[in-house]
Enzyme design. Structure first.
Site, PDB file in Angstrom:
ATOM      1  N   ILE A  42       0.823  -1.217   0.000  1.00 25.84           N
ATOM      2  CA  ILE A  42       0.000   0.000   0.000  1.00 25.84           C
ATOM      3  C   ILE A  42       0.853   1.262   0.000  1.00 25.84           C
ATOM      4  O   ILE A  42       0.387   2.346  -0.382  1.00 25.84           O
ATOM      5  CB  ILE A  42      -0.948  -0.003   1.227  1.00 25.84           C
ATOM      6  CG1 ILE A  42      -2.076   1.020   1.040  1.00 25.84           C
ATOM      7  CG2 ILE A  42      -0.162   0.247   2.524  1.00 25.84           C
ATOM      8  CD1 ILE A  42      -3.184   0.882   2.064  1.00 25.84           C
ATOM      9  N   LYS A  43       2.111   1.135   0.391  1.00 22.57           N
ATOM     10  CA  LYS A  43       2.979   2.310   0.513  1.00 22.57           C
ATOM     11  C   LYS A  43       3.275   2.971  -0.837  1.00 22.57           C
ATOM     12  O   LYS A  43       3.705   4.132  -0.873  1.00 22.57           O
ATOM     13  CB  LYS A  43       4.289   1.926   1.205  1.00 22.57           C
ATOM     14  CG  LYS A  43       4.124   1.409   2.631  1.00 22.57           C
ATOM     15  CD  LYS A  43       3.644   2.479   3.579  1.00 22.57           C
ATOM     16  CE  LYS A  43       3.700   2.007   5.021  1.00 22.57           C
ATOM     17  NZ  LYS A  43       3.335   3.051   5.975  1.00 22.57           N
ATOM     18  N   ASP A  44       3.046   2.244  -1.944  1.00 29.78           N
ATOM     19  CA  ASP A  44       3.237   2.869  -3.261  1.00 29.78           C
ATOM     20  C   ASP A  44       2.360   4.101  -3.405  1.00 29.78           C
ATOM     21  O   ASP A  44       2.742   5.080  -4.053  1.00 29.78           O
ATOM     22  CB  ASP A  44       2.873   1.875  -4.373  1.00 29.78           C
ATOM     23  CG  ASP A  44       3.855   0.722  -4.486  1.00 29.78           C
ATOM     24  OD1 ASP A  44       4.842   0.714  -3.733  1.00 29.78           O
ATOM     25  OD2 ASP A  44       3.621  -0.168  -5.318  1.00 29.78           O
ATOM     26  N   ALA A  47       3.908   7.007  -1.457  1.00 30.55           N
ATOM     27  CA  ALA A  47       5.252   7.321  -1.946  1.00 30.55           C
ATOM     28  C   ALA A  47       5.173   8.241  -3.160  1.00 30.55           C
ATOM     29  O   ALA A  47       5.850   9.281  -3.221  1.00 30.55           O
ATOM     30  CB  ALA A  47       6.001   6.041  -2.285  1.00 30.55           C
TER      31      ALA A  47
END
Length: 453
Positions: A42-44, A47
């Site tokens: 999910i960090k995409d 980011a």
């Protein structure tokens, strides 16, 4: 239809109904599978949002270097974006993070600096402090600071929240999220509560983290802080992205329950996800009495299981921490099958002649060597023989001139398979610390005896 680059594939992840693992829960439980993002987490989402916002206001300039403290997933999103947009990356992380995460970041050309976990955030050795220092030292550098950068929260307000609302056709009643930086739960939760204020937002915390007590009492209690194993959730400080007004309740989950549930998700649902997903489902089990048949709960599955192959999906790693019990022999059961054997050691400044006499008297072929009562090496018959053949007068030389690397150390829960793999030409035994804190030695003969009984 095609995409112009991999960044355009971020988001629009599937929502999947869970079945076997939640069969005792009366509600409908849906998992938001964030592993389909290009960086498998999910960090995409946040980011790329942090980068876009920094580009827009000039904080990140062409050819710049992105410097961030990250447990791996945010770094992956930043690294992928950096490849496409032409930036360099330097990441700091902690030594509790899985090797797979660090290796993945390096695969995208990032430099990774591993820092100690068990230090205060303000300690110059911490991964927060090191990244802040590098930001000042490296020319044309930008630090996203995922913890306090509110673009993190905005990414989920703009993307994750609307996706869940549309995918559930507005029927969601509960959101369950593991809380680390706080961006996912705060942004998603804020959007959903704007759509329906009755929606409950539950955060999953871990023991050793400060979130739950701070939410319930308003007290930041440093006594709550201690090292923990669970990755991706919990903190020892209060990130600005954690909006406590959005979160209705925090539930703490143990390292053991989180680790074992991570494995159960794969075995019961066929979904290969990471440690924070295991913590979330373990927390859900603790909260199941608060749910009814008309409820629709969405749980976020943050990242992919491939980043935890050396940890939660490794039986020996689990056994060494007492998380996994099975019928295989362990160091403890091997020791229990023989009489107590007080380990004999020699100080590293004793002579080879004293080592020879000790071995002869006790009819043993190897000895652990100590310095200040700590094991620092070993000496064997063959090593003494080679030393004397090279120099017959070496009998008076100290052991430390001949000793080699110590026998490997294992704990009582280490499996017989792992112990056997450690015994080879270089190591004829392993050392184990028993429940009273004393050391014992396990040899190949002990393993053969245990198996044959």
């Amino acid at each position: 239809m095609w995409y112009n680059n991999i960044l355009e594939t971020i988001g629009n992840t599937p929502l999947v109904k869970l079945n076997k693992i939640v069969q005792d829960i009366p509600a409908t439980v849906l998992a938001k599978i964030e592993t389909t993002n290009p960086g498998n987490s999910i960090k995409d989402r946040m980011a790329i949002k942090m980068i876009q916002d920094a580009e827009a206001d000039g904080r990140l300039k062409p050819g710049g270097t992105i410097i961030e403290g990250t447990s791996g997933n945010t770094g992956m999103g930043l690294a992928i974006a950096a490849v496409i947009k032409g930036y360099k990356c330097i990441f700091t992380t902690t030594d509790k993070q899985s090797k797979e995460k660090v290796d993945a970041l390096r695969a995208f050309g990032a430099e990774v600096i591993v820092c100690p976990t068990n230090v205060e955030p303000e300690d110059p050795r911490s991964y927060y402090s090191v990244s802040s220092r590098l930001e000042k030292e490296v020319k044309n550098a930008w630090k996203p600071n995922q913890y306090d950068n509110l673009s993190n929260t905005e990414a989920h307000y703009e993307q994750t929240g609307p996706e869940i609302w549309e995918q559930t056709e507005g029927k969601i009643t509960h959101l369950l999220v593991g809380v680390g930086t706080g961006g996912t739960i705060s942004g998603t939760g804020r959007y959903l509560k704007e759509k329906n204020p009755a929606i409950k937002v539950w955060g999953i915390d871990t023991y050793g983290s400060v979130f739950k007590k701070y939410k319930e009492t308003g007290i930041f209690d440093k006594n709550e802080i201690y090292p923990y194993i669970t990755e991706g959730i919990g903190e020892d400080f209060l990130p600005q992205n954690v909006d406590f007004s959005v979160i209705d309740h925090f539930e703490k989950v143990t390292d053991k329950d989180a680790a074992l549930m991570t494995r159960e998700i794969a075995r019961k649902e066929g979904i290969f996800v990471g440690n924070s997903a295991g913590a979330a489902i373990a927390g859900l089990m603790q909260l199941k009495d608060k749910l009814g048949p008309d409820d629709v709960l969405v749980v976020i599955f943050h990242d992919h299981g491939s980043r935890y192959m050396g940890k939660m999906f490794n039986d020996d790693w689990l056994r060494e921490r007492g998380f996994l019990k099975d019928d295989k022999l362990t160091a403890k059961s091997i020791l229990s099958q023989r009489e107590r054997q007080e380990i004999v050691t020699l100080d590293n400044e004793k002579s080879l002649l004293e080592a020879i006499n000790t071995m002869k008297t006790l009819n043993i072929s190897q000895l652990p060597v100590t310095q200040y009562e700590k094991v620092v090496g070993k000496i064997t018959e063959s090593e003494i023989l080679h030393a004397l053949l090279d120099n017959p007068s070496a009998k008076s030389a100290p052991i430390n001139s001949v000793m080699t690397q110590s026998f490997p150390f294992v704990d009582l829960n280490t499996s017989i398979d792992k112990i056997s793999s450690l015994i080879n030409k270089e190591n004829s035994a392993v050392l184990v610390e028993d429940e009273s804190g004393k050391f014992e030695i396990i040899t190949q003969y002990d393993i053969i005896t245990a198996i044959s009984e």
